[in-house]
Enzyme design. Sequence first.
Site: not given
Length: 450
Positions: A77, A121, A166, A292, A294, A353
């Site tokens: 990616r 991005h 995002e 993503n 985290y 991610e």
Amino acid sequence: MTDLEFPQGFTWGAATAAFQIEGAWDQDGKGESIWDRFNHQPYRILNGDTADIACDHYHHMPEDVALMQDLGIQSYRFSISWPRILPGGTGKIETRGLDFYDRLVDRLLAAGITPMATLNHWDFPQALQARGGWPNRDSVEWFTNYAQVVFEKLADRVPLWATHNEPFVVALSGYADGQFAPGIASFPQALRACHHLLLAHGRTVELYRQLGYDGQIGIVLNLATFLPKTDQPQDIAAAHRIEMLINGLFLDPIFRQQYPPALVEWIGEMWPEFEGDDMHVISQPIDFLGINFYFGQIVRYSPNGLLKLRSEQQIDPGWGMTDKGWGVCPSQLTALLKHIKEAYTDIPLYITENGLSVNTPADQNGVINDQARINYLRAHFQAAHQAITEGVDLRGYYVWSLMDNFEWAEGYSLRFGLIDVDFSDPNRKRTPKASFHWYRDVIKKNKICT
Ligand code: FCB
């Protein structure tokens, strides 16, 4: 010890982003991006770091693809730099920029690696920022024009597309708290940016369908879990508000054709007016959702701030905080994946991610034994496996990141890579870490050992 096997055809990958790795910020006719402008201003980036050279991937691309092949990833990616292709944001095409991605895609395919390309991005053209950036509704047309240029060159060979990475961070960190480019602090502007990002997403999905490609297109969102600190109604409502701001602001329009009612009501008059058909465009069916992941947060009511809440990082027993200041809570990855399926959609999901920032120095033999990253990834793979066992249609997992890179406002202080990059070396020497070798073994066997 137990072996946890992943479904056949599960895609193992790694991710990067153009601005964080490419460097060559003003070469081959590339235009300036808002991140170029931002990272050249004083006090914006820790230690005054810039991404002018970064990993110099622009000049090391063949070597990097060879490393990916050695790692054995099935998919890579990456993102495309809009101003590298359209230096002015619209109009004249810079073929040298476009050719770079053309060569990257061909190399990936020759190495048996499926490309997943992200159109946005964060490195938006500065020339278009001068015309108002994402808060200007014209940004929708600018973006779809750019997408068309890229599709016409690459979509015959790239089967997986993400419109934005995002968009929450683009809109809120860029326009509300100003910590990221373009460094503006205006909540109303952030809401307008958000709406136009969503609309640009929807129009680009429509365009992709009209052009008749048979690949898949989706979006990548940063999603988290938000647990109330107590079962007091005030804490529960506070947790819901922040969940709606971070997750719902994008999930609800895309999958429910409306902004989250609790959020709209809370924000009140500041909420911008939109055109009638917008929600229909935004909620175009997509082929996959990229997540993503985290962290998770624990939330309680507080009398201060717009959303009237305070949040802290959730940490699973036995885990701690990362160098980035995020709590480690793999349990919440399982919870999040199940929640998306139950509350929003059944379409295929990808972890686009997930990874750990930890700075492990090389030992006297030059070996970087990043056991902490191995432990982190193993626990998160296990959490993903659990979600699959419970019926979630998770198709793949992209580790953030293939290599150490420019971590936005934190510059080179944080290390997320499976591969170490020596930023003091003009040749940017790459050294695979222990986690690289561990991950290669996971991929080969399609299972983890817990
Ligand atoms: C995500 C970004 C990515 C990287 C990781 C650590 O929010 O998408 O570029 O910075 O965080």
